[in-house]
Design an enzyme around this catalytic site. Structure first.
Site, PDB file in Angstrom:
ATOM      1  N   ARG A 113      29.601  48.827  28.374  1.00  0.00           N
ATOM      2  CA  ARG A 113      30.849  49.167  29.069  1.00  0.00           C
ATOM      3  C   ARG A 113      30.686  50.696  29.416  1.00  0.00           C
ATOM      4  NH1 ARG A 113      36.195  47.343  28.299  1.00  0.00           N
ATOM      5  NH2 ARG A 113      37.949  49.194  28.331  1.00  0.00           N
ATOM      6  N   HIS A 140      34.366  42.851  35.656  1.00  0.00           N
ATOM      7  CA  HIS A 140      34.783  42.902  34.491  1.00  0.00           C
ATOM      8  C   HIS A 140      34.517  41.230  34.170  1.00  0.00           C
ATOM      9  CE1 HIS A 140      36.131  43.502  30.234  1.00  0.00           C
ATOM     10  NE2 HIS A 140      37.318  44.015  30.547  1.00  0.00           N
ATOM     11  N   GLN A 143      36.013  39.386  30.840  1.00  0.00           N
ATOM     12  CA  GLN A 143      37.608  39.185  30.752  1.00  0.00           C
ATOM     13  C   GLN A 143      37.688  37.857  31.569  1.00  0.00           C
ATOM     14  OE1 GLN A 143      40.159  40.921  29.453  1.00  0.00           O
ATOM     15  NE2 GLN A 143      41.105  39.147  30.026  1.00  0.00           N
ATOM     16  N   ASP A 234      47.769  43.830  36.026  1.00  0.00           N
ATOM     17  CA  ASP A 234      46.904  44.834  35.168  1.00  0.00           C
ATOM     18  C   ASP A 234      47.732  46.116  35.244  1.00  0.00           C
ATOM     19  OD1 ASP A 234      44.906  46.085  33.450  1.00  0.00           O
ATOM     20  OD2 ASP A 234      43.535  45.838  34.976  1.00  0.00           O
ATOM     21  N   CYS A 274      45.125  41.560  30.960  1.00  0.00           N
ATOM     22  CA  CYS A 274      43.775  41.693  30.517  1.00  0.00           C
ATOM     23  C   CYS A 274      44.211  42.720  29.347  1.00  0.00           C
ATOM     24  CB  CYS A 274      42.966  42.322  31.408  1.00  0.00           C
ATOM     25  SG  CYS A 274      43.272  43.760  32.210  1.00  0.00           S
ATOM     26  N   ARG A 302      38.651  36.409  24.394  1.00  0.00           N
ATOM     27  CA  ARG A 302      37.761  37.193  24.697  1.00  0.00           C
ATOM     28  C   ARG A 302      36.549  37.135  23.550  1.00  0.00           C
ATOM     29  NH1 ARG A 302      38.017  42.170  27.103  1.00  0.00           N
ATOM     30  NH2 ARG A 302      35.933  42.026  26.863  1.00  0.00           N
TER      31      ARG A 302
END
Length: 316
Positions: A113, A140, A143, A234, A274, A302
């Site tokens: 990450r 991402h 996700q 988001d 998310c 996830r």
């Protein structure tokens, strides 16, 4: 679907963005995720990655990414090592290439990450084991896999599903754009001027899917949301953008996903986010906590989508 002992489709492959997977490979991972979720909920113990080790490098803090990967590798029988970038020699200037080569001798896969997508590309270029992008400034993909799994659970398919993304065009919307291009969804992205998708990623999505109706980019949330099957948003200010908070709050006025916007979508539309969410900013509390919200099912997915991905790339 194939039995877990027969998983070979993506063995040894890295995932930096969904551009790296074919449509068939994406659907394979999602099918596997659904089976792993079923087994998990039935309490069945399946540990095909016994003896495997996942290194998890974090340059950015995390809730869902860390807990889902660490829990997921454990449930599959392996072990996850949390590696804060500042605790590694990487944080003291060791070259990325050297880090990749050293970790390749210890681990079976790396999840990272990171701040920079370029750094992850360099890590992957020098690693001899799979590298999974847990988030960068551009993409991402993990996700997006969980998002696709959630959409299938509610809509039964991805083909033809209309997804409206409202807000900042960021790494999440980039991944959703590629996901839509690959899987036959239609996506509409509504963002104010100056916060719209990068032209290079738009062009890449259009190369993947040349249907002129698959993608719409607009400055109108109402245009994007009309008749949509899925509304997605988001935060307006992501990690590392804190100094832009005031300007962004001004720029995104009118882009909140609220009850009025949900009413313009399809009657059975779902809401996705998310997380973490800022109620009262990008989404109204009545929406994210309302009956059409699927955000916590999405968050749980996830775990299952990432277990499927790890099994696919780390399995024999």
């Amino acid at each position: 679907m194939k039995q877990l002992s027969q998983v070979q489709t993506l063995a040894g492959k890295s995932l930096l963005s969904l551009q790296d997977l074919t449509k068939e490979e994406i659907l394979y991972v999602l099918d596997l995720a659904a089976e792993l979720k079923r087994q998990h909920h039935k309490g069945e113990l399946v540990q095909p990655l016994a003896g495997k080790t996942l290194g998890m490098i974090f340059e950015k803090s995390s809730t869902r990414t860390r807990v889902s990967f660490e829990t997921g590798i454990y449930q599959l029988g392996g072990m996850g090592l949390y590696l804060n970038a500042n605790d590694l020699q990487l944080g003291r200037g060791e070259p990325v290439a050297d880090t990749a080569k050293v970790l390749s001798g210890y681990l079976d896969a790396i999840m990272i990450r990171a701040n920079s997508h370029t750094m992850v590309e360099e890590l992957t270029a020098h690693a001899s084991i799979p590298v999974i992008n847990g988030l960068t400034d551009l993409f991402h993909p993990c996700q997006a896999l969980a998002d696709l799994q959630t959409i299938i659970e509610y809509k039964g398919t991805l083909e033809g599903v209309k997804l409206a993304y409202i807000g900042d065009a960021n790494n999440v919307s980039n991944s959703l754009m590629i996901a839509a291009a690959k899987t036959g969804m239609k996506i509409r992205i509504a963002a104010p001027a100056g916060y719209q998708p990068l032209s290079a990623i738009v062009e890449k999505a259009k190369e993947i899917n040349n249907d002129p109706e698959f993608l719409l980019i607009t400055e109108s949330p109402e245009e994007a949301a009309a008749g949509a099957d899925v509304l997605y948003t988001d935060v307006w200010t992501s990690m590392g953008q804190e100094e832009e908070t005031a300007a962004r709050l001004t720029a995104f006025q009118g882009f909140q996903v609220n009850e009025r916007l949900m009413e313009s979508a399809a009657s059975d539309a779902i809401f996705l986010h998310c997380l973490p969410a800022h109620r009262g900013e990008e989404v109204a509390a009545a929406v994210i906590d309302g009956p059409q919200s699927a955000v916590f099912q999405e968050a749980e997915n996830r775990l299952h989508a990432q277990k499927a991905l790890m099994l696919a790339v780390m399995g024999k």
